[in-house]
Design a protein around this motif. Sequence first.
Motif: not given
Length: 108
Positions: A13-20
């Motif tokens: 979730i944190l990685f997806v948030a970072f990518c977004l």
Amino acid sequence: MNRTEFVITTAIILFVAFCLGWFANWLVHRFTRVSQADMDQLERMSQDLHEAEETRDQAITYLQQREAELTNQLAQTEAELSAAMEGLRDARHEAEEMRAYVERISAG
């Protein structure tokens, strides 16, 4: 859900948030970025403005010099006119004296 699954899910979730966030930042910079053509146009406008200011300064200098010349010429012309009027006044006075003298001689 055990502890390992929770950590992995949180990391994803944190990685997806970072990518977004990174993608959103890239989009913002992509759409707000100034293009090279715009920079060239700004540079050209700046140069044109500078040239216009130089031309204006030259025109002001020329007009000031021309005004000084015309003021000087006007002062000279007024001085010449004053001298001519003084000479005319003297000539009229002499003519009156000569006329009076001629009248006295003719009458006498």
